[in-house]
Enzyme design. Sequence first.
Site, PDB file in Angstrom:
ATOM      1  N   CYS A  59       9.958 108.031 106.955  1.00 61.63           N
ATOM      2  CA  CYS A  59      11.400 108.266 107.051  1.00 61.63           C
ATOM      3  C   CYS A  59      11.914 108.079 108.477  1.00 61.63           C
ATOM      4  O   CYS A  59      11.154 107.884 109.422  1.00 61.63           O
ATOM      5  CB  CYS A  59      11.729 109.663 106.557  1.00 61.63           C
ATOM      6  SG  CYS A  59      11.108 110.964 107.658  1.00 61.63           S
ATOM      7  N   ALA A  62      10.563 110.414 111.096  1.00 57.23           N
ATOM      8  CA  ALA A  62       9.229 110.011 111.544  1.00 57.23           C
ATOM      9  C   ALA A  62       9.333 108.949 112.633  1.00 57.23           C
ATOM     10  O   ALA A  62       8.620 108.995 113.638  1.00 57.23           O
ATOM     11  CB  ALA A  62       8.406 109.478 110.372  1.00 57.23           C
ATOM     12  N   ARG A  93      -0.152 111.826 114.590  1.00 59.41           N
ATOM     13  CA  ARG A  93      -0.212 110.483 115.165  1.00 59.41           C
ATOM     14  C   ARG A  93      -1.102 110.587 116.401  1.00 59.41           C
ATOM     15  O   ARG A  93      -0.925 111.472 117.207  1.00 59.41           O
ATOM     16  CB  ARG A  93       1.203 110.043 115.539  1.00 59.41           C
ATOM     17  CG  ARG A  93       1.330 108.574 115.841  1.00 59.41           C
ATOM     18  CD  ARG A  93       2.761 108.173 115.597  1.00 59.41           C
ATOM     19  NE  ARG A  93       3.093 106.862 116.100  1.00 59.41           N
ATOM     20  CZ  ARG A  93       3.597 106.628 117.297  1.00 59.41           C
ATOM     21  NH1 ARG A  93       3.810 107.619 118.137  1.00 59.41           N
ATOM     22  NH2 ARG A  93       3.905 105.400 117.662  1.00 59.41           N
ATOM     23  N   HIS A 193      13.713 104.455 114.771  1.00 63.35           N
ATOM     24  CA  HIS A 193      13.422 103.782 116.047  1.00 63.35           C
ATOM     25  C   HIS A 193      14.731 103.482 116.770  1.00 63.35           C
ATOM     26  O   HIS A 193      14.867 103.711 117.963  1.00 63.35           O
ATOM     27  CB  HIS A 193      12.723 102.441 115.830  1.00 63.35           C
ATOM     28  CG  HIS A 193      11.399 102.524 115.133  1.00 63.35           C
ATOM     29  ND1 HIS A 193      10.958 101.536 114.287  1.00 63.35           N
ATOM     30  CD2 HIS A 193      10.435 103.467 115.158  1.00 63.35           C
ATOM     31  CE1 HIS A 193       9.762 101.858 113.829  1.00 63.35           C
ATOM     32  NE2 HIS A 193       9.418 103.024 114.336  1.00 63.35           N
TER      33      HIS A 193
HETATM   34 FE1  CFM Z   1       5.250  99.740 116.376  1.00 68.01          FE
HETATM   35 FE2  CFM Z   1       3.673  99.719 114.531  1.00 68.01          FE
HETATM   36 FE3  CFM Z   1       5.651 101.537 114.675  1.00 68.01          FE
HETATM   37 FE4  CFM Z   1       3.536 101.587 116.430  1.00 68.01          FE
HETATM   38 FE5  CFM Z   1       2.259 103.419 114.782  1.00 68.01          FE
HETATM   39 FE6  CFM Z   1       2.394 101.491 112.943  1.00 68.01          FE
HETATM   40 FE7  CFM Z   1       4.361 103.301 113.035  1.00 68.01          FE
HETATM   41 MO1  CFM Z   1       1.983 103.934 112.247  1.00 68.01          MO
HETATM   42  S1  CFM Z   1       3.071  99.556 116.515  1.00 68.01           S
HETATM   43  S2  CFM Z   1       5.639 101.858 116.709  1.00 68.01           S
HETATM   44  S3  CFM Z   1       2.093 103.124 116.947  1.00 68.01           S
HETATM   45  S4  CFM Z   1       5.725  99.472 114.295  1.00 68.01           S
HETATM   46  S5  CFM Z   1       0.755 102.657 113.592  1.00 68.01           S
HETATM   47  S6  CFM Z   1       2.281  99.225 113.019  1.00 68.01           S
HETATM   48  S7  CFM Z   1       3.441 102.438 111.386  1.00 68.01           S
HETATM   49  S8  CFM Z   1       3.327 104.936 113.809  1.00 68.01           S
HETATM   50  S9  CFM Z   1       6.479 103.106 113.360  1.00 68.01           S
HETATM   51  C1  HCA Z   2       4.531 107.553 110.363  1.00 75.49           C
HETATM   52  C2  HCA Z   2       3.314 107.639 111.246  1.00 75.49           C
HETATM   53  C3  HCA Z   2       2.181 106.741 110.830  1.00 75.49           C
HETATM   54  C4  HCA Z   2       1.549 107.152 109.533  1.00 75.49           C
HETATM   55  C5  HCA Z   2       0.209 106.538 109.328  1.00 75.49           C
HETATM   56  C6  HCA Z   2      -0.377 106.461 107.958  1.00 75.49           C
HETATM   57  C7  HCA Z   2       1.135 106.785 111.974  1.00 75.49           C
HETATM   58  O1  HCA Z   2       4.841 106.510 109.806  1.00 75.49           O
HETATM   59  O2  HCA Z   2       5.192 108.560 110.256  1.00 75.49           O
HETATM   60  O3  HCA Z   2       0.333 106.281 106.962  1.00 75.49           O
HETATM   61  O4  HCA Z   2      -1.603 106.514 107.916  1.00 75.49           O
HETATM   62  O5  HCA Z   2       0.805 105.755 112.505  1.00 75.49           O
HETATM   63  O6  HCA Z   2       0.689 107.873 112.300  1.00 75.49           O
HETATM   64  O7  HCA Z   2       2.655 105.399 110.738  1.00 75.49           O
END
Ligand code: CFM
Ligand code: HCA
Length: 539
Positions: A59, A62, A93, A193
């Site tokens: 969401c 997150a 995370r 984001h």
């Molecule tokens: Fe960029 Fe990602 Fe994301 Fe990320 Fe992550 Fe991710 Fe995420 Mo999980 S590089 S910031 S550190 S888009 S692993 S592939 S899904 S938290 S929002």
């Molecule tokens: C998020 C965080 C997450 C979840 C990872 C997962 C992460 O989306 O809220 O589904 O295993 O990297 O910690 O993307």
Amino acid sequence: PAKVNLPDPASITEELINKYPAKVAKKRRKSIVANDPDTIPEVQANVRTVPGIITQRGCSYAGCKGVVLGPTRDIVNIVHGPIGCSFYAWLTRRNQTRPETPEHENYITYCFSTDMQEEHVVFGGEKKLKVAIQEAYDLFHPKAIAIFSTCPVGLIGDDVHAVSREMKEKLGDCNVFGFSCEGYRGVSQSAGHHIANNGVFKHMVGNNNEIKPGKFKINLLGEYNIGGDAFEIERLLEKSGITLIASFSGNSTVGAMENAHTADLNIVQCHRSINYMGDMMETKYGIPWMKVNFVGVESTAKSLRKIAEYFGDAELKAKVEEVIAEEMPAVKEIIEEIRPRTEGKTAMLFVGGSRAHHYQDLFNELGMTTLSAGYEFAHRDDYEGREVLPNIKIDADSKNIEELKVTADPELYNPRKSPEEIEELKAKGLEMNGYTGMMKQMVHKSLVIDDVSHYESEKLIEIYKPDIFCAGIKKKYVVQKMGVPLKQLHSYDYGGPYTGFKGAVNFYKDIDRMVNNPVWKMIKAPWEKAESESLEASY
Ligand code: CFM
Ligand code: HCA
């Protein structure tokens, strides 16, 4: 990319969607495309998931609190909402941080929440929020307190921004700011984001005009230090003589972010989560940005060379070459040992908004082919490349940039490079202020799938039988029960770092152990076992 012979993607697509109701199938078909790296096809992305489909998405809260703001160690992040939103995001995370000394602030391990109750939903929670801010201030005296709205906040109308302004004034020496990142906003983390970028830019960047020493000053955008990734990038930058002013936001501090506008270049690791910051800093301060990738040794070397090329300094270029030459032999030794065991194997990657692309470089280095890949919540530019979408609105809220252009203070705007110089750099092959996306690098006829559903991923495994599947915790054990190892590319399954030269070696070793482990052939899915056997197994 190399041309390998893959099964016909059109018939596989039909197989993936033929069990859906007609309307759902019609919608899903637009998100499943056969790749052609020469003529990039259009992919439907960043659209609402059909209710009832099991998605891996998260969401807006997150994306804002967990992803962008979470990794900065000296902000007290207070979640305004029921306790679950905070509890379930507590240290899940794997962003690491290194305070200057053990006495320095680090609030990452804490879990701050207003613990909203029924009473606050009915009568309003602003008073409770003010008390929470005061309590956090009295306990810690932090430099900054950020407030994050969860779903009920938007529904009951608490004004977190007004409360933040009031408390900032009252406290005097603490920056307090709020985020309207209610979980339901937008269609995924991606909206969070954007909300985070706008807030960080507005409330932090530009607050500290101190000019730090250093000849080549950069910010690292979109690197969150999962499993220590940022530590390895920092090591390489330092070794090359490049000064890191701020990182957004792995291993970062409030002070560094406030000073970020004094850098001369922004390098962007995760385009999806932070392209807004790159564009805003370019518009307001004249700092260009450049896409880099520190996942994969070839990409790491290329990224360091790109930075040197940007500054155009002969000494820096020589230093970067020296660093690469020094780091490579150790990597080469490992890859030569491992590659014969991984060559020809296949992978699938369904992760977030950038790693499903970046990690393909590491698999290529192992001689492995990506059969199918997709993001959970990326936008079309992350797939197709910004350059092929000149007329598309890059994101729903690009009006921020337009507003900034109008209000940009000419006193602050100091173009680090003239338009002619930027064109020259582009002519040299540098990707300035742009991103070519995932598909250009993927093989012909590989399947690109946005927001893959649980059902579709099970079908994909049945059809392609990949040697490894990369995704998150929601898929991990389901996939492994099908006899296919799953590498978590979010948390790295307690491993990492995977960036840079040392990280690549870690990754090669981990993947070798996974794809060559005989245990996967011994696994029988529960439904393949006789009833008595599966009963026994459940004890
Ligand atoms: Fe960029 Fe990602 Fe994301 Fe990320 Fe992550 Fe991710 Fe995420 Mo999980 S590089 S910031 S550190 S888009 S692993 S592939 S899904 S938290 S929002
Ligand atoms: C998020 C965080 C997450 C979840 C990872 C997962 C992460 O989306 O809220 O589904 O295993 O990297 O910690 O993307």
